[in-house]
Design a protein around this motif. Structure first.
Motif, PDB file in Angstrom:
ATOM      1  N   ALA A  42     -25.275 -39.148 -25.075  1.00  0.00           N
ATOM      2  CA  ALA A  42     -24.513 -40.540 -24.751  1.00  0.00           C
ATOM      3  C   ALA A  42     -23.202 -40.345 -24.096  1.00  0.00           C
ATOM      4  CB  ALA A  42     -24.299 -41.563 -25.967  1.00  0.00           C
ATOM      5  N   TRP A  43     -22.257 -39.331 -24.616  1.00  0.00           N
ATOM      6  CA  TRP A  43     -21.207 -39.032 -23.963  1.00  0.00           C
ATOM      7  C   TRP A  43     -21.413 -38.258 -22.700  1.00  0.00           C
ATOM      8  CZ3 TRP A  43     -16.891 -41.373 -25.521  1.00  0.00           C
ATOM      9  CH2 TRP A  43     -16.745 -41.866 -26.782  1.00  0.00           C
ATOM     10  N   VAL A  44     -22.214 -37.240 -22.374  1.00  0.00           N
ATOM     11  CA  VAL A  44     -22.629 -36.589 -21.303  1.00  0.00           C
ATOM     12  C   VAL A  44     -23.038 -37.683 -20.368  1.00  0.00           C
ATOM     13  CG1 VAL A  44     -24.114 -35.183 -19.890  1.00  0.00           C
ATOM     14  CG2 VAL A  44     -23.061 -34.572 -22.156  1.00  0.00           C
ATOM     15  N   PHE A  45     -23.829 -38.835 -20.538  1.00  0.00           N
ATOM     16  CA  PHE A  45     -24.288 -40.038 -19.709  1.00  0.00           C
ATOM     17  C   PHE A  45     -23.245 -40.714 -19.291  1.00  0.00           C
ATOM     18  CE2 PHE A  45     -28.848 -39.752 -21.463  1.00  0.00           C
ATOM     19  CZ  PHE A  45     -29.051 -38.493 -20.704  1.00  0.00           C
ATOM     20  N   ASP A  57     -10.564 -40.582 -15.395  1.00  0.00           N
ATOM     21  CA  ASP A  57     -10.188 -40.348 -16.631  1.00  0.00           C
ATOM     22  C   ASP A  57     -11.154 -40.633 -17.766  1.00  0.00           C
ATOM     23  OD1 ASP A  57      -7.637 -39.664 -15.231  1.00  0.00           O
ATOM     24  OD2 ASP A  57      -6.646 -41.829 -15.599  1.00  0.00           O
ATOM     25  N   GLN A  58     -11.728 -41.626 -17.383  1.00  0.00           N
ATOM     26  CA  GLN A  58     -13.018 -41.909 -18.622  1.00  0.00           C
ATOM     27  C   GLN A  58     -14.064 -40.944 -18.439  1.00  0.00           C
ATOM     28  OE1 GLN A  58     -14.717 -46.098 -18.050  1.00  0.00           O
ATOM     29  NE2 GLN A  58     -16.111 -45.684 -19.764  1.00  0.00           N
ATOM     30  N   ALA A  59     -14.376 -40.458 -17.119  1.00  0.00           N
ATOM     31  CA  ALA A  59     -15.249 -39.470 -17.267  1.00  0.00           C
ATOM     32  C   ALA A  59     -14.795 -38.047 -17.993  1.00  0.00           C
ATOM     33  CB  ALA A  59     -15.563 -39.171 -15.814  1.00  0.00           C
ATOM     34  N   GLN A  60     -13.846 -37.839 -17.496  1.00  0.00           N
ATOM     35  CA  GLN A  60     -13.029 -36.658 -18.459  1.00  0.00           C
ATOM     36  C   GLN A  60     -13.058 -36.839 -19.738  1.00  0.00           C
ATOM     37  OE1 GLN A  60      -8.853 -35.970 -17.629  1.00  0.00           O
ATOM     38  NE2 GLN A  60      -8.885 -33.797 -17.681  1.00  0.00           N
ATOM     39  N   LYS A  64     -15.140 -34.348 -22.456  1.00  0.00           N
ATOM     40  CA  LYS A  64     -14.472 -33.628 -23.243  1.00  0.00           C
ATOM     41  C   LYS A  64     -14.966 -33.824 -24.610  1.00  0.00           C
ATOM     42  CE  LYS A  64     -10.068 -32.274 -21.062  1.00  0.00           C
ATOM     43  NZ  LYS A  64      -8.564 -32.170 -20.956  1.00  0.00           N
ATOM     44  N   LYS A  65     -15.165 -35.129 -24.971  1.00  0.00           N
ATOM     45  CA  LYS A  65     -15.682 -35.307 -26.278  1.00  0.00           C
ATOM     46  C   LYS A  65     -16.949 -34.728 -26.680  1.00  0.00           C
ATOM     47  CE  LYS A  65     -15.961 -37.911 -30.203  1.00  0.00           C
ATOM     48  NZ  LYS A  65     -15.314 -37.509 -31.269  1.00  0.00           N
ATOM     49  N   ALA A  66     -18.069 -34.850 -25.569  1.00  0.00           N
ATOM     50  CA  ALA A  66     -19.156 -34.041 -25.678  1.00  0.00           C
ATOM     51  C   ALA A  66     -18.917 -32.640 -25.865  1.00  0.00           C
ATOM     52  CB  ALA A  66     -19.921 -34.303 -24.357  1.00  0.00           C
ATOM     53  N   ALA A  67     -18.201 -32.044 -25.128  1.00  0.00           N
ATOM     54  CA  ALA A  67     -18.023 -30.714 -25.315  1.00  0.00           C
ATOM     55  C   ALA A  67     -17.375 -30.295 -26.715  1.00  0.00           C
ATOM     56  CB  ALA A  67     -16.968 -30.186 -24.273  1.00  0.00           C
ATOM     57  N   GLU A  68     -16.593 -30.946 -27.056  1.00  0.00           N
ATOM     58  CA  GLU A  68     -16.017 -30.938 -28.439  1.00  0.00           C
ATOM     59  C   GLU A  68     -17.234 -30.837 -29.557  1.00  0.00           C
ATOM     60  OE1 GLU A  68     -12.961 -33.857 -29.265  1.00  0.00           O
ATOM     61  OE2 GLU A  68     -11.643 -32.801 -27.703  1.00  0.00           O
ATOM     62  N   LEU A  69     -17.934 -31.885 -29.350  1.00  0.00           N
ATOM     63  CA  LEU A  69     -19.243 -32.205 -30.514  1.00  0.00           C
ATOM     64  C   LEU A  69     -20.034 -30.864 -30.254  1.00  0.00           C
ATOM     65  CD1 LEU A  69     -20.028 -36.003 -29.641  1.00  0.00           C
ATOM     66  CD2 LEU A  69     -19.048 -34.885 -31.766  1.00  0.00           C
ATOM     67  N   ALA A  76     -22.117 -30.836 -20.623  1.00  0.00           N
ATOM     68  CA  ALA A  76     -20.644 -31.516 -20.653  1.00  0.00           C
ATOM     69  C   ALA A  76     -19.862 -30.632 -19.993  1.00  0.00           C
ATOM     70  CB  ALA A  76     -20.256 -31.473 -22.176  1.00  0.00           C
ATOM     71  N   TRP A  77     -20.161 -29.014 -20.030  1.00  0.00           N
ATOM     72  CA  TRP A  77     -19.254 -28.049 -19.079  1.00  0.00           C
ATOM     73  C   TRP A  77     -19.450 -28.098 -17.733  1.00  0.00           C
ATOM     74  CZ3 TRP A  77     -15.112 -26.680 -21.760  1.00  0.00           C
ATOM     75  CH2 TRP A  77     -15.156 -26.514 -23.397  1.00  0.00           C
ATOM     76  N   GLN A  78     -20.828 -28.454 -17.364  1.00  0.00           N
ATOM     77  CA  GLN A  78     -21.095 -28.516 -16.104  1.00  0.00           C
ATOM     78  C   GLN A  78     -20.635 -29.986 -15.487  1.00  0.00           C
ATOM     79  OE1 GLN A  78     -25.560 -28.326 -16.758  1.00  0.00           O
ATOM     80  NE2 GLN A  78     -25.643 -26.202 -15.988  1.00  0.00           N
ATOM     81  N   GLY A  79     -20.604 -30.975 -16.330  1.00  0.00           N
ATOM     82  CA  GLY A  79     -20.028 -32.119 -15.660  1.00  0.00           C
ATOM     83  C   GLY A  79     -18.686 -32.106 -15.577  1.00  0.00           C
ATOM     84  N   LEU A  80     -17.912 -31.441 -16.407  1.00  0.00           N
ATOM     85  CA  LEU A  80     -16.384 -31.171 -16.301  1.00  0.00           C
ATOM     86  C   LEU A  80     -16.129 -30.540 -15.202  1.00  0.00           C
ATOM     87  CD1 LEU A  80     -15.020 -30.577 -19.909  1.00  0.00           C
ATOM     88  CD2 LEU A  80     -14.315 -32.315 -18.251  1.00  0.00           C
ATOM     89  N   ALA A  81     -16.933 -29.415 -14.832  1.00  0.00           N
ATOM     90  CA  ALA A  81     -16.621 -28.529 -13.731  1.00  0.00           C
ATOM     91  C   ALA A  81     -16.754 -29.373 -12.394  1.00  0.00           C
ATOM     92  CB  ALA A  81     -17.700 -27.487 -13.696  1.00  0.00           C
ATOM     93  N   SER A  82     -17.744 -30.213 -12.297  1.00  0.00           N
ATOM     94  CA  SER A  82     -18.081 -30.876 -11.067  1.00  0.00           C
ATOM     95  C   SER A  82     -17.099 -31.916 -11.033  1.00  0.00           C
ATOM     96  CB  SER A  82     -19.624 -31.636 -11.341  1.00  0.00           C
ATOM     97  OG  SER A  82     -19.740 -32.449 -10.270  1.00  0.00           O
ATOM     98  N   LEU A  83     -16.779 -32.597 -11.967  1.00  0.00           N
ATOM     99  CA  LEU A  83     -15.624 -33.635 -11.889  1.00  0.00           C
ATOM    100  C   LEU A  83     -14.161 -32.944 -11.530  1.00  0.00           C
ATOM    101  CD1 LEU A  83     -14.567 -36.564 -12.660  1.00  0.00           C
ATOM    102  CD2 LEU A  83     -13.978 -35.532 -14.916  1.00  0.00           C
ATOM    103  N   TYR A  84     -14.014 -31.860 -11.800  1.00  0.00           N
ATOM    104  CA  TYR A  84     -12.521 -31.164 -11.625  1.00  0.00           C
ATOM    105  C   TYR A  84     -12.571 -30.622 -10.286  1.00  0.00           C
ATOM    106  CZ  TYR A  84     -11.243 -31.414 -16.694  1.00  0.00           C
ATOM    107  OH  TYR A  84     -10.740 -31.591 -17.915  1.00  0.00           O
TER     108      TYR A  84
END
Length: 469
Positions: A42-45, A57-60, A64-69, A76-84
């Protein structure tokens, strides 16, 4: 909300994302989170949908919440990379290397191709930020991985050559580890090259030599690389020019260097390094006119060769052309100031100042002698160099400071009894004091030590003349 309903809501969120209905996807995810606040998917989506809705900001926060879980899950890491990668915010650029590092850890055993892709992205980021050591270490890790995976010779050649290109910028700002990795990259690329001789191979060798020429501590490798390139490309001037300049600057222009210079001038009659080298050899052979001619022509083509200007000044002093020698010294000192007086340049600066002072003293007028004193004051370690102390004594004589000249002379004769110049200075001091008998003795001692100096014969003859009067 049952487990089945959670799965249904997540499927609906995934379908909404596929259909580009991102706000609808967010609603389904929020429904899931009310029931399971730590639901990874859910956090990834939410991260995916918010990113598409340009809410970084909301996406990040969601990623990050998903990556912590679930820190060992990829999404989640792929999503963060794409976002950054798409985001221009400062914190995104700061965080991206860490995200890439995590992806490298996760891909290492799961997907080697994706590992390599991320590795290249991380290197590109480090290169952009001028983090040379990180570039070197990370790309070296990539090469090692490809070697373990059985990469062929051509691929490894391309990888080493790419590393040499990545590190070839801002060489002077790199630490020793990075510089050594750069040299290793060149050496391995040259070792793996198959197409020899070729334009690409020639350019690679040229870049290697250019890189070595910037490392004062790698002169042995520089000479070896030049000689190897000359053997492969005998009609190319560049390695000959570099080795000639190296031999000129290091003061080790032997018979082998003479051959290189002659070959250069045969290939190009206006070769600066070649002509300067021939001029220095002529100076060593006491062929002063040839020396001045070659050096003058060579310096027209290579005007920043400090050693060339110093040798030209020396030849001009020998030919009793003090005004020309002073101009040559000034040109050398100007060039040194432009490049900074450190290491070898400091030695050249001291030599140039000495030659300038010697030329100024030959002009014999008071103003020139006073400038000679100021010039000698700029020389480092003058008090421990007998030749400089002799010039200092002569300058004092010419400016009327006879007592100071006498003190310098006495110290020199005591400390260096076999130095012809010390006894010649002693003779000049006695001559100034009109003590011609002692002057005769001193000039005779100077000639016993070195009978080849015409100045000593002249001074002795002048002494006899005054004794006769």
């Amino acid at each position: 909300m049952s487990s089945k309903e959670v799965k249904t809501a997540l499927k609906s969120a995934r379908d909404a994302i596929r259909n580009k209905e991102y706000k609808e996807a967010l609603k389904h995810c929020k429904t899931v989170l009310k029931q399971e606040k730590n639901n990874y998917n859910a956090w990834v989506f939410i991260g995916v949908a918010a990113a598409e809705l340009e809410q970084p900001d909301q996406a990040q926060g969601a990623y990050k919440k998903a990556a912590e879980l679930e820190p060992e899950q990829l999404l989640a890491w792929q999503g963060l990379a794409s976002l950054y990668e798409k985001c221009n915010q400062v914190n995104a650029k700061d965080d991206l290397p860490g995200v890439y590092q995590k992806l490298l850890d996760l891909y290492e055993s799961a997907d080697r191709q994706k590992w390599c892709d991320v590795c290249k992205k991380l290197v590109a980021l480090y290169h952009q930020e001028k983090k040379h050591l990180e570039v070197a270490r990370t790309w070296h890790r990539l090469i090692k991985t490809r070697q373990e995976d059985g990469a062929d010779r051509q691929e490894l050649y391309e990888l080493w050559r790419k590393l040499s290109q990545l590190l070839a910028e801002n060489i002077e700002d790199q630490n020793n580890e990075t510089q050594q990795m750069l040299l290793t990259a060149f050496e391995n690329a040259l070792d793996l090259a198959d197409n020899i001789p070729s334009e690409d191979h020639q350019v690679l060798y040229r870049n290697f030599i250019q890189c070595l020429s910037k490392f004062p501590h790698e002169t042995t490798k520089l000479k070896k690389a030049c000689e190897e390139m000359i053997a492969i490309y005998p009609t190319v001037q560049y390695p000959l020019e570099v080795i000639c300049l190296y031999l000129i600057d290091s003061g080790s222009l032997t018979s082998e260097g003479h051959q290189y210079c002659c070959k250069l001038v045969e290939m190009n009659s206006k070769s600066g390094p070649g002509l300067i080298g021939l001029g220095i050899i002529a100076l060593q052979d006491k062929k002063y006119e040839d020396a001045v001619r070659h050096l003058t022509e060579g310096l027209k083509e290579s005007p920043v060769c400090i050693a060339g200007w110093c040798h030209l000044a020396e030849a001009q002093v020998k030919m009793h052309r003090p005004k020309e020698a002073i101009l040559s010294c000034n040109q050398a000192l100007k060039t040194i100031d432009n490049f900074g007086a450190s290491g070898g340049n400091l030695h050249q600066k001291n030599l140039c100042l000495r030659l300038k002072a010697e030329a100024l003293l030959k002009l014999s007028d008071g103003a020139s002698s006073e400038e000679a004193v100021r010039t000698l004051d700029q020389v480092s370690d003058v008090d421990n160099t007998p030749g400089l102390l002799v010039l200092q004594g002569l300058a004092c004589l010419n400016t009327g400071a006879v007592d100071k000249a006498t003190k310098i002379m006495e110290d020199l004769v005591t400390s260096y009894p076999d130095l012809a110049e010390a006894h010649a200075l002693e003779g000049r001091v006695h001559f100034t004091k009109k003590d011609y008998v002692q002057a005769e003795v001193s000039f005779q001692r100077a000639l016993e030590k070195d009978a080849e100096v015409a100045e000593y014969h002249y001074q002795l003859g002048l002494t006899y003349r005054f004794m006769g009067e």
